[in-house]
Motif scaffolding. Sequence first.
Motif, mmCIF file in Angstrom:
data_model
loop_
_atom_site.group_PDB
_atom_site.id
_atom_site.type_symbol
_atom_site.label_atom_id
_atom_site.label_comp_id
_atom_site.label_asym_id
_atom_site.label_seq_id
_atom_site.Cartn_x
_atom_site.Cartn_y
_atom_site.Cartn_z
ATOM 1 N N PRO A 1 0.835 -1.209 0.000
ATOM 2 C CA PRO A 1 0.000 0.000 0.000
ATOM 3 C C PRO A 1 0.864 1.252 0.000
ATOM 4 N N TYR A 2 0.339 2.329 -0.567
ATOM 5 C CA TYR A 2 1.094 3.576 -0.670
ATOM 6 C C TYR A 2 1.476 4.114 0.704
ATOM 7 N N THR A 3 0.690 3.766 1.725
ATOM 8 C CA THR A 3 1.009 4.242 3.074
ATOM 9 C C THR A 3 2.381 3.757 3.528
ATOM 10 N N GLU A 4 2.843 2.607 3.008
ATOM 11 C CA GLU A 4 4.192 2.138 3.349
ATOM 12 C C GLU A 4 5.255 3.116 2.847
ATOM 13 N N PHE A 5 5.056 3.624 1.643
ATOM 14 C CA PHE A 5 6.001 4.601 1.097
ATOM 15 C C PHE A 5 5.979 5.887 1.915
ATOM 16 N N VAL A 6 4.786 6.344 2.301
ATOM 17 C CA VAL A 6 4.661 7.565 3.093
ATOM 18 C C VAL A 6 5.404 7.415 4.414
ATOM 19 N N GLU A 7 5.240 6.261 5.076
ATOM 20 C CA GLU A 7 5.919 6.030 6.356
ATOM 21 C C GLU A 7 7.426 5.918 6.148
ATOM 22 N N TRP A 8 7.837 5.240 5.071
ATOM 23 C CA TRP A 8 9.266 5.148 4.775
ATOM 24 C C TRP A 8 9.874 6.532 4.577
ATOM 25 N N GLU A 9 9.191 7.383 3.807
ATOM 26 C CA GLU A 9 9.714 8.724 3.550
ATOM 27 C C GLU A 9 9.795 9.534 4.841
ATOM 28 N N ARG A 10 8.803 9.370 5.710
ATOM 29 C CA ARG A 10 8.811 10.099 6.980
ATOM 30 C C ARG A 10 10.026 9.690 7.815
ATOM 31 N N GLN A 11 10.306 8.398 7.867
ATOM 32 C CA GLN A 11 11.459 7.922 8.633
ATOM 33 C C GLN A 11 12.764 8.366 7.979
ATOM 34 N N TRP A 12 12.811 8.340 6.644
ATOM 35 C CA TRP A 12 14.027 8.764 5.937
ATOM 36 C C TRP A 12 14.338 10.222 6.233
ATOM 37 N N LEU A 13 13.321 11.059 6.223
ATOM 38 C CA LEU A 13 13.525 12.492 6.462
ATOM 39 C C LEU A 13 14.002 12.777 7.880
ATOM 40 N N ALA A 14 13.745 11.854 8.800
ATOM 41 C CA ALA A 14 14.172 12.051 10.184
ATOM 42 C C ALA A 14 15.566 11.492 10.441
ATOM 43 N N GLY A 15 16.197 10.907 9.428
ATOM 44 C CA GLY A 15 17.473 10.238 9.619
ATOM 45 C C GLY A 15 18.660 10.973 9.038
ATOM 46 N N PRO A 16 19.850 10.399 9.184
ATOM 47 C CA PRO A 16 21.080 11.062 8.716
ATOM 48 C C PRO A 16 21.171 11.186 7.200
ATOM 49 N N ALA A 17 20.517 10.288 6.446
ATOM 50 C CA ALA A 17 20.591 10.377 4.988
ATOM 51 C C ALA A 17 19.969 11.676 4.484
ATOM 52 N N ALA A 18 18.899 12.117 5.151
ATOM 53 C CA ALA A 18 18.260 13.372 4.750
ATOM 54 C C ALA A 18 19.166 14.563 5.040
ATOM 55 N N GLU A 19 19.890 14.524 6.160
ATOM 56 C CA GLU A 19 20.818 15.608 6.474
ATOM 57 C C GLU A 19 21.935 15.674 5.438
ATOM 58 N N ALA A 20 22.438 14.506 5.046
ATOM 59 C CA ALA A 20 23.494 14.471 4.027
ATOM 60 C C ALA A 20 22.977 14.974 2.688
ATOM 61 N N ALA A 21 21.733 14.615 2.349
ATOM 62 C CA ALA A 21 21.150 15.063 1.087
ATOM 63 C C ALA A 21 20.955 16.572 1.078
ATOM 64 N N LEU A 22 20.477 17.115 2.185
ATOM 65 C CA LEU A 22 20.275 18.563 2.257
ATOM 66 C C LEU A 22 21.608 19.296 2.107
ATOM 67 N N ASP A 23 22.646 18.764 2.716
ATOM 68 C CA ASP A 23 23.967 19.380 2.590
ATOM 69 C C ASP A 23 24.453 19.313 1.145
ATOM 70 N N TRP A 24 24.259 18.157 0.505
ATOM 71 C CA TRP A 24 24.698 18.002 -0.891
ATOM 72 C C TRP A 24 23.976 18.982 -1.797
#
Length: 430
Positions: A144-167
């Motif tokens: 279900p699409y809700t899995e993607f929404v939850e995945w994105e929410r967790q990704w944005l709260a993690g270090p990968a999002a900080e690295a992406a924003l810096d890049w």
Amino acid sequence: DAVPYNFMVAARVRAEVDAPALERAVAAVLRRHPALRTIFVEAGGSPYQVILDEPEYEFLVTDSTHLDDEQAREELAVYGHMPLDLDNGPLVRVVLMTRGPADHYLLVLVHHIASDAASADVMIRELQAFYEGVDPATAEPVAPYTEFVEWERQWLAGPAAEAALDWWSRRLADPPAHLDLSPVERPPGVTYEGRDLTFRWSAEETRALREFAVREGVSISTVVLAGFFATLNRAAGVEDSVLATAIAQRAEPGWESAIGYYLNTVLVRAKPAGDRGFRELLREVHAFSLGLLEHMNYPLDLLAAELKPPRAEGRSPWFDVVLNWLSSDAFPRSVKLFHGIGDTIAPEGALPLEPLPVRRHLAKFDLEISMAEIGGEVVGHVQYKPSYLEKRTVTALLALYRTVLFDSIAHPDLALDTVAPAGRAKETDQ
């Protein structure tokens, strides 16, 4: 319910159609995919998603036997330009237009908030299967699409999002000015009024494009992007520019068969100075593309909120032009139906779908170019804003693009200012 965010595909069905069976197939697809049963309500000033238990959709059967083909296609396009209701539903409209006892036009329209090219491909495949009698209960389950929404929410709260924003903050520092592709003064306000046109490159040119990409070890999408950067240099002397392109976020198992909006608009920046060769520019675009693949999940709207680029009314942050390369291998059905070109899909099946071109009178951006290889030829669909870009301006730019790209492929180490001087453009097939 903005009409430019309607995702529309159309087909001709040269067979008898059982309308009730087709409607049951539509309902079966919606029951399988919660994204198609989701409405968006506002509470306390914030939007919320509500997944409906039962499908909410429009299924219309019309008779156009009194119209000629052009008039019927235009009437079909009218349904494609009618808004869909995010607040109450439906997000899906299906129109079956009768042309004769065994001749119909079929329009499938989904709000872009719930669909993308891959989703349209899944929807068409399942629609054909369920119409032919496949029991939806026996179909493989989908995420279900809700899995993607939850995945994105967790990704944005993690270090990968900080690295992406810096890049991204480093890549988009000191952004170039917005493109001015037209001598016409830009009208005030926001408009979605659009026009469209198509183009096609020959099998010989397409083969040259493919072979060049293989020799250089890059994707065709990278070559066509680099070619458009080079075209901006030749057309307007641009030496620093940002283009946008859409990229799918479907890396997790199960997401490839799900319906929902899994796209993110990403930016590509390059500096196509006139004294640089095309191969050098291509390497720059390739390197940027490899980097963005590592950081592509950062949503563009959040990126704009964080980096606060200069804004102008009626213009997207950073970019004015979108160039998409659509994979015919990944989306064999939706690419053909979107472009209205190609062989019939499932010609021996109960619902054979022959791609049908339908005009789109809307545009989200100044210029949006969608390209794909179909039947051994590159085909393109272009949407533009006529209040700012005249048709002759767009066709001249496309002609120059074709010339610059193929001259650059033939002479990749020559400086851009010696390749395809402005004003020397080959004839196009618009």
